[in-house]
Enzyme design. Structure first.
Site, PDB file in Angstrom:
ATOM      1  N   ASN A 109       0.842  -1.198   0.000  1.00 46.40           N
ATOM      2  CA  ASN A 109       0.000   0.000   0.000  1.00 46.40           C
ATOM      3  C   ASN A 109       0.874   1.244   0.000  1.00 46.40           C
ATOM      4  O   ASN A 109       2.098   1.150  -0.018  1.00 46.40           O
ATOM      5  CB  ASN A 109      -0.952  -0.022   1.201  1.00 46.40           C
ATOM      6  CG  ASN A 109      -0.189  -0.077   2.503  1.00 46.40           C
ATOM      7  OD1 ASN A 109       0.537   0.851   2.854  1.00 46.40           O
ATOM      8  ND2 ASN A 109      -0.318  -1.185   3.218  1.00 46.40           N
ATOM      9  N   ASP A 177      -4.445  -6.317   5.335  1.00 42.76           N
ATOM     10  CA  ASP A 177      -5.432  -7.139   6.029  1.00 42.76           C
ATOM     11  C   ASP A 177      -5.432  -8.580   5.505  1.00 42.76           C
ATOM     12  O   ASP A 177      -5.740  -9.506   6.223  1.00 42.76           O
ATOM     13  CB  ASP A 177      -6.834  -6.542   5.853  1.00 42.76           C
ATOM     14  CG  ASP A 177      -6.974  -5.245   6.630  1.00 42.76           C
ATOM     15  OD1 ASP A 177      -6.372  -5.154   7.715  1.00 42.76           O
ATOM     16  OD2 ASP A 177      -7.660  -4.327   6.150  1.00 42.76           O
ATOM     17  N   LYS A 187       7.884 -17.846 -10.461  1.00 41.59           N
ATOM     18  CA  LYS A 187       7.131 -16.724 -11.032  1.00 41.59           C
ATOM     19  C   LYS A 187       5.894 -17.227 -11.773  1.00 41.59           C
ATOM     20  O   LYS A 187       6.000 -18.123 -12.618  1.00 41.59           O
ATOM     21  CB  LYS A 187       8.059 -15.961 -11.983  1.00 41.59           C
ATOM     22  CG  LYS A 187       7.439 -14.698 -12.503  1.00 41.59           C
ATOM     23  CD  LYS A 187       8.392 -13.965 -13.416  1.00 41.59           C
ATOM     24  CE  LYS A 187       7.635 -12.871 -14.142  1.00 41.59           C
ATOM     25  NZ  LYS A 187       8.409 -12.270 -15.209  1.00 41.59           N
ATOM     26  N   ASP A 207      -4.292  -9.440  13.228  1.00 43.91           N
ATOM     27  CA  ASP A 207      -4.344  -8.019  13.576  1.00 43.91           C
ATOM     28  C   ASP A 207      -3.331  -7.787  14.701  1.00 43.91           C
ATOM     29  O   ASP A 207      -3.506  -8.266  15.825  1.00 43.91           O
ATOM     30  CB  ASP A 207      -5.760  -7.629  14.015  1.00 43.91           C
ATOM     31  CG  ASP A 207      -5.892  -6.122  14.132  1.00 43.91           C
ATOM     32  OD1 ASP A 207      -5.080  -5.504  14.848  1.00 43.91           O
ATOM     33  OD2 ASP A 207      -6.793  -5.555  13.491  1.00 43.91           O
ATOM     34  N   ILE A 208      -2.250  -7.083  14.360  1.00 41.89           N
ATOM     35  CA  ILE A 208      -1.136  -6.912  15.302  1.00 41.89           C
ATOM     36  C   ILE A 208      -1.594  -6.122  16.524  1.00 41.89           C
ATOM     37  O   ILE A 208      -1.372  -6.521  17.674  1.00 41.89           O
ATOM     38  CB  ILE A 208       0.028  -6.191  14.591  1.00 41.89           C
ATOM     39  CG1 ILE A 208       0.502  -7.051  13.418  1.00 41.89           C
ATOM     40  CG2 ILE A 208       1.172  -5.900  15.553  1.00 41.89           C
ATOM     41  CD1 ILE A 208       1.254  -6.301  12.357  1.00 41.89           C
ATOM     42  N   PHE A 224      -4.422   3.718  14.801  1.00 38.21           N
ATOM     43  CA  PHE A 224      -4.717   4.724  13.778  1.00 38.21           C
ATOM     44  C   PHE A 224      -5.893   4.236  12.950  1.00 38.21           C
ATOM     45  O   PHE A 224      -5.994   3.042  12.659  1.00 38.21           O
ATOM     46  CB  PHE A 224      -3.510   4.935  12.856  1.00 38.21           C
ATOM     47  CG  PHE A 224      -2.530   5.932  13.394  1.00 38.21           C
ATOM     48  CD1 PHE A 224      -1.707   5.611  14.457  1.00 38.21           C
ATOM     49  CD2 PHE A 224      -2.445   7.208  12.842  1.00 38.21           C
ATOM     50  CE1 PHE A 224      -0.821   6.538  14.971  1.00 38.21           C
ATOM     51  CE2 PHE A 224      -1.552   8.141  13.344  1.00 38.21           C
ATOM     52  CZ  PHE A 224      -0.731   7.813  14.411  1.00 38.21           C
TER      53      PHE A 224
HETATM   54  O1  C5P Z   1      -8.752  -2.204  10.941  1.00 40.99           O
HETATM   55  P1  C5P Z   1      -7.787  -1.208  10.415  1.00 40.99           P
HETATM   56  O2  C5P Z   1      -6.736  -1.799   9.542  1.00 40.99           O
HETATM   57  O3  C5P Z   1      -8.375   0.009   9.784  1.00 40.99           O
HETATM   58  O4  C5P Z   1      -7.087  -0.667  11.760  1.00 40.99           O
HETATM   59  C1  C5P Z   1      -6.058   0.239  11.715  1.00 40.99           C
HETATM   60  C2  C5P Z   1      -5.229   0.111  12.959  1.00 40.99           C
HETATM   61  O5  C5P Z   1      -4.962  -1.245  13.275  1.00 40.99           O
HETATM   62  C3  C5P Z   1      -3.865   0.743  12.743  1.00 40.99           C
HETATM   63  O6  C5P Z   1      -3.430   1.228  14.009  1.00 40.99           O
HETATM   64  C4  C5P Z   1      -3.041  -0.436  12.257  1.00 40.99           C
HETATM   65  O7  C5P Z   1      -1.660  -0.235  12.517  1.00 40.99           O
HETATM   66  C5  C5P Z   1      -3.595  -1.586  13.063  1.00 40.99           C
HETATM   67  N1  C5P Z   1      -3.558  -2.878  12.367  1.00 40.99           N
HETATM   68  C6  C5P Z   1      -2.737  -3.891  12.813  1.00 40.99           C
HETATM   69  N2  C5P Z   1      -2.750  -5.128  12.182  1.00 40.99           N
HETATM   70  C7  C5P Z   1      -3.568  -5.358  11.139  1.00 40.99           C
HETATM   71  C8  C5P Z   1      -4.414  -4.328  10.685  1.00 40.99           C
HETATM   72  C9  C5P Z   1      -4.393  -3.118  11.301  1.00 40.99           C
HETATM   73  O8  C5P Z   1      -1.978  -3.675  13.760  1.00 40.99           O
HETATM   74  N3  C5P Z   1      -3.558  -6.547  10.565  1.00 40.99           N
END
Ligand code: C5P
Length: 301
Positions: A109, A177, A187, A207-208, A224
C-alpha cells in the site's frame, strides 16, 4: 567573566543553559586552579560533559580528553528533553507491509512510514526507550531508536511479540489485512486457459494491534484509523473492537494529509468517546502533540 573573545562574550550574555566540554592535558586537568574554577562554574549551574580518560595528544595518558563529538551532541540534546516518557518502553509500528504473491511480485500500500518515524523520534526526544518495527520504507532511523525491519504482517507481529513487554504500543503501520493464501515458488506465468482474468485466493492476516492489546500484559494501546469516509464513526468502532485506549483518526481522502504527504491533521478519540483535534501541520509537530497527549493520559492513569 573576562569576555575578550566571541566565545566568552556569548557565555556571559546568554540565558541558555551552558555546558563545558573540557579538553586538556591530564596534569592541567588535575591542577588545583582548574578544579577550583570548575567547582565555581558548576556552582553557577554550568553542566560538565566529560572529560574522558585515555591517551592524549602530548603522549600522556589520563583524564582530560574531550568526549567524542557524537556523545557531546547526545548530551546536548538531553538538555532539551522534557523527559515526559522517561523510563518507559514505547513500541511503534510503521510503514506498509508487503505480502508476497510469487518470488517477484507482492501486494502492498501507499504508506510512507513518515508518521510512525516522526512518532518514534518524538518519543525518544521525550525520554522513552523506543522500539520501531518498520515495514519496507526509505527513511533514516531517528537517533536513539532501535529499529527492526520487517516485510510481511506476520513478520511484524512476530517482531512486536519479541519486543514485548512495553508500556505503550502505537500502531501507525498500514498492515495488509489479507495475504495470498499460497506464495508461488516460481514466477506465475500468464495462463491462456484462464482467459483474461486471474483469481488470487487471499486469507486474513493477524491483527497486530488487537493481538497485543488483547494480551494480559497489554500496554496503553494507540491505533490509527485512516479512512476515506465516515471517519469518526469507523474510528470509534475500531477503538472498541480492538480494545484501545486511544485512536487517531485521519482522513486519507484529503491528499494534503493522506498517505505519503508531509502534513497531517488528526482527531484523537478516547474510551469515553471524547474527541481531541489537532489542526493540520507537519507530521513532526503532530507527532510531538500526540506524544504529549499520551504522556498526559499515562500520568492520569
Ligand atoms: O482495521 P484497520 O486496519 O483500519 O485498523 C487500523 C489500525 O490497526 C492501525 O493502528 C493499524 O496499525 C492496526 N492494524 C494492525 N494489524 C492489522 C491491521 C491493522 O496492527 N492486521
Amino acid at each position: 567573566g573576562v569576555a575578550n573573545d566571541l566565545l566568552t562574550t556569548l557565555v556571559l550574555a546568554t540565558d541558555a543553559p551552558i555546558a563545558l566540554a573540557p579538553a586538556m592535558n591530564q596534569a592541567m586537568w588535575r591542577d588545583a586552579a582548574t578544579q577550583a574554577n570548575l567547582e565555581l562554574l558548576q556552582g553557577r549551574g554550568m553542566r560538565l560533559f566529560g572529560p574522558a580518560s585515555g591517551s592524549q595528544a602530548c603522549g600522556d595518558v589520563g583524564l582530560g580528553r574531550m568526549l567524542e563529538p557524537n556523545d557531546l551532541a547526545l548530551l546536548a540534546a538531553d538538555c532539551f528533553q522534557r523527559q515526559a516518557l522517561d523510563g518507559l518502553h514505547i513500541l511503534i509500528t510503521a510503514g506498509p507491509t508487503q505480502e508476497n504473491i510469487d518470488p517477484v511480485r507482492y501486494i502492498t500500500n501507499h504508506s510512507s512510514g513518515k508518521m510512525g518515524f516522526a512518532l518514534a523520534e518524538a518519543a525518544a526526544e521525550a525520554g522513552a526507550k523506543v522500539t520501531l518495527v518498520s515495514g519496507p520504507v526509505h527513511l533514516p532511523t531517528p537517533d536513539r531508536v532501535s529499529r527492526i525491519d520487517v516485510v510481511s504482517a506476520r513478520d511484524m507481529l512476530a517482531a512486536c511479540e519479541t519486543a514485548m513487554p512495553c508500556d505503550v504500543l502505537i500502531a501507525a503501520a498500514a498492515v495488509a489485512d489479507y495475504r495470498p493464501e499460497v506464495v508461488a515458488q516460481h514466477k506465475l506465468k500468464k495462463d491462456p486457459s484462464s482467459g483474461e482474468g486471474m483469481l488470487l485466493q487471499m486469507v486474513r492476516n493477524p491483527d497486530i494491534l488487537a493481538t497485543i492489546a488483547g494480551r494480559d500484559d497489554r500496554p496503553f494501546s494507540v491505533g490509527f484509523a485512516a479512512e476515506t469516509e465516515n471517519l469518526l464513526e469507523y474510528a470509534s468502532r475500531k477503538l472498541r473492537d480492538k480494545n484501545l485506549d486511544l485512536i487517531v483518526a485521519n482522513d486519507v481522502a484529503n491528499p494534503s494529509i493522506g498517505f505519503n504527504s508531509e502534513e497531517n491533521a488528526i482527531t484523537v478519540i478516547d474510551r469515553e468517546l471524547q474527541q481531541i483535534s489537532f489542526a493540520q501541520t507537519s507530521k513532526g509537530k503532530i507527532a510531538r502533540q500526540l506524544i504529549t497527549l499520551i504522556a498526559e493520559r499515562l500520568n492520569k492513569n
